[in-house]
Write a protein that holds these residues in place. Structure first.
Motif, PDB file in Angstrom:
ATOM      1  N   ALA A  80       0.794  -1.228   0.000  1.00  0.00           N
ATOM      2  CA  ALA A  80       0.000   0.000   0.000  1.00  0.00           C
ATOM      3  C   ALA A  80       0.827   1.280   0.000  1.00  0.00           C
ATOM      4  O   ALA A  80       0.330   2.325  -0.415  1.00  0.00           O
ATOM      5  N   ILE A  81       2.080   1.221   0.428  1.00  0.00           N
ATOM      6  CA  ILE A  81       2.864   2.460   0.512  1.00  0.00           C
ATOM      7  C   ILE A  81       3.397   2.907  -0.841  1.00  0.00           C
ATOM      8  O   ILE A  81       3.889   4.020  -0.973  1.00  0.00           O
ATOM      9  N   TRP A  82       3.302   2.038  -1.847  1.00  0.00           N
ATOM     10  CA  TRP A  82       3.852   2.375  -3.159  1.00  0.00           C
ATOM     11  C   TRP A  82       2.766   2.359  -4.231  1.00  0.00           C
ATOM     12  O   TRP A  82       2.079   1.359  -4.404  1.00  0.00           O
ATOM     13  N   SER A  83       2.654   3.443  -5.003  1.00  0.00           N
ATOM     14  CA  SER A  83       1.829   3.363  -6.204  1.00  0.00           C
ATOM     15  C   SER A  83       2.559   2.468  -7.204  1.00  0.00           C
ATOM     16  O   SER A  83       1.937   1.810  -8.018  1.00  0.00           O
ATOM     17  N   MET A  84       3.875   2.433  -7.084  1.00  0.00           N
ATOM     18  CA  MET A  84       4.710   1.446  -7.781  1.00  0.00           C
ATOM     19  C   MET A  84       6.130   1.621  -7.275  1.00  0.00           C
ATOM     20  O   MET A  84       6.584   2.729  -7.034  1.00  0.00           O
ATOM     21  N   LYS A  85       6.799   0.501  -7.108  1.00  0.00           N
ATOM     22  CA  LYS A  85       8.207   0.480  -6.731  1.00  0.00           C
ATOM     23  C   LYS A  85       8.884  -0.552  -7.612  1.00  0.00           C
ATOM     24  O   LYS A  85       8.347  -1.652  -7.800  1.00  0.00           O
ATOM     25  N   VAL A  86      10.032  -0.199  -8.170  1.00  0.00           N
ATOM     26  CA  VAL A  86      10.814  -1.139  -8.966  1.00  0.00           C
ATOM     27  C   VAL A  86      12.038  -1.528  -8.156  1.00  0.00           C
ATOM     28  O   VAL A  86      12.796  -0.661  -7.712  1.00  0.00           O
ATOM     29  N   LEU A  87      12.206  -2.817  -7.914  1.00  0.00           N
ATOM     30  CA  LEU A  87      13.384  -3.325  -7.224  1.00  0.00           C
ATOM     31  C   LEU A  87      14.164  -4.199  -8.184  1.00  0.00           C
ATOM     32  O   LEU A  87      13.666  -5.222  -8.654  1.00  0.00           O
ATOM     33  N   GLN A  88      15.378  -3.756  -8.490  1.00  0.00           N
ATOM     34  CA  GLN A  88      16.247  -4.535  -9.363  1.00  0.00           C
ATOM     35  C   GLN A  88      17.014  -5.511  -8.486  1.00  0.00           C
ATOM     36  O   GLN A  88      17.732  -5.116  -7.575  1.00  0.00           O
ATOM     37  N   LEU A  89      16.832  -6.795  -8.767  1.00  0.00           N
ATOM     38  CA  LEU A  89      17.464  -7.828  -7.964  1.00  0.00           C
ATOM     39  C   LEU A  89      18.954  -7.885  -8.276  1.00  0.00           C
ATOM     40  O   LEU A  89      19.356  -7.845  -9.433  1.00  0.00           O
TER      41      LEU A  89
END
Length: 145
Positions: free
Chosen positions: A89-98
Motif C-alpha cells: 500500500a505504501i507504493w503506487s509502484m516500486k521497482v526493485l532490481q534484484l
C-alpha cells in the motif's frame, strides 16, 4: 469496494537498460496513483515479477496496458484473487532490481530451483511471499539500489 491482487511474470526484451526501468517506474507511479493501484515490480535475470493491488477494474485496465508494453514478452498471469488488505500500500509502484547480493540470492534460492531468478516456476503464494521478503529486505536497507 472489493480489493484484488494480480501477480504476473514476463520476460524482458534483449537490451533492456536501467533507464528503461526508471521510465517504467515513473509512468507506473503516475498512472497507478490516479487509478488507486499499488504494487511492486521486481526485475532480475531478464525476468519481471509484478504485483498489482486495487479495484478489479483498475487492476484489469492496468494489466491490459502493461501487456501492450514492447519492453517485455511472454507475460503469464500467476494469480488474480480477491484480498482483504493491500500488502504494498505504501507504493503506487516500486521497482526493485534484484542484485547478486547474498541476501537476495538466498531469497531467490528459497523460491527457485536454481540461483537464477525464475518466477515462471513459482505458484501464486510463492510469488507473493517472494515479493514480501524482497520488500522486507529493501525496508531494512539491506538491498542495493
Amino acid at each position: 469496494m472489493a480489493l484484488y491482487r494480480l501477480i504476473y511474470v514476463s520476460q524482458a526484451i534483449a537490451g533492456l537498460e536501467y533507464r528503461d526501468l526508471i521510465e517504467i517506474l515513473q509512468k507506473s507511479e503516475f498512472n497507478n496513483r490516479r487509478a488507486g493501484v499499488t504494487g511492486m515490480l521486481s526485475f532480475g535475470d531478464s525476468m519481471f515479477l509484478q504485483v498489482l493491488e486495487g479495484s478489479r477494474r483498475a487492476i484489469c485496465e492496468t494489466y491490459n496496458r502493461i501487456l501492450l508494453d514492447p519492453r517485455h514478452t511472454h507475460a503469464e498471469l500467476i494469480d488474480f484473487s480477491e484480498i482483504d488488505h493491500r500488502d504494498f500500500a505504501i507504493w503506487s509502484m516500486k521497482v526493485l532490481q534484484l542484485s547478486n547480493q547474498e541476501e537476495v540470492r538466498n531469497i531467490i534460492l528459497k523460491y527457485s530451483h536454481t540461483e537464477t531468478f525464475s518466477p515462471i516456476s513459482m505458484t501464486g503464494l510463492q510469488s507473493l511471499n517472494f515479493l514480501r521478503e524482497i520488500t522486507e529486505l529493501y525496508h531494512k536497507g539491506a538491498m542495493d539500489q
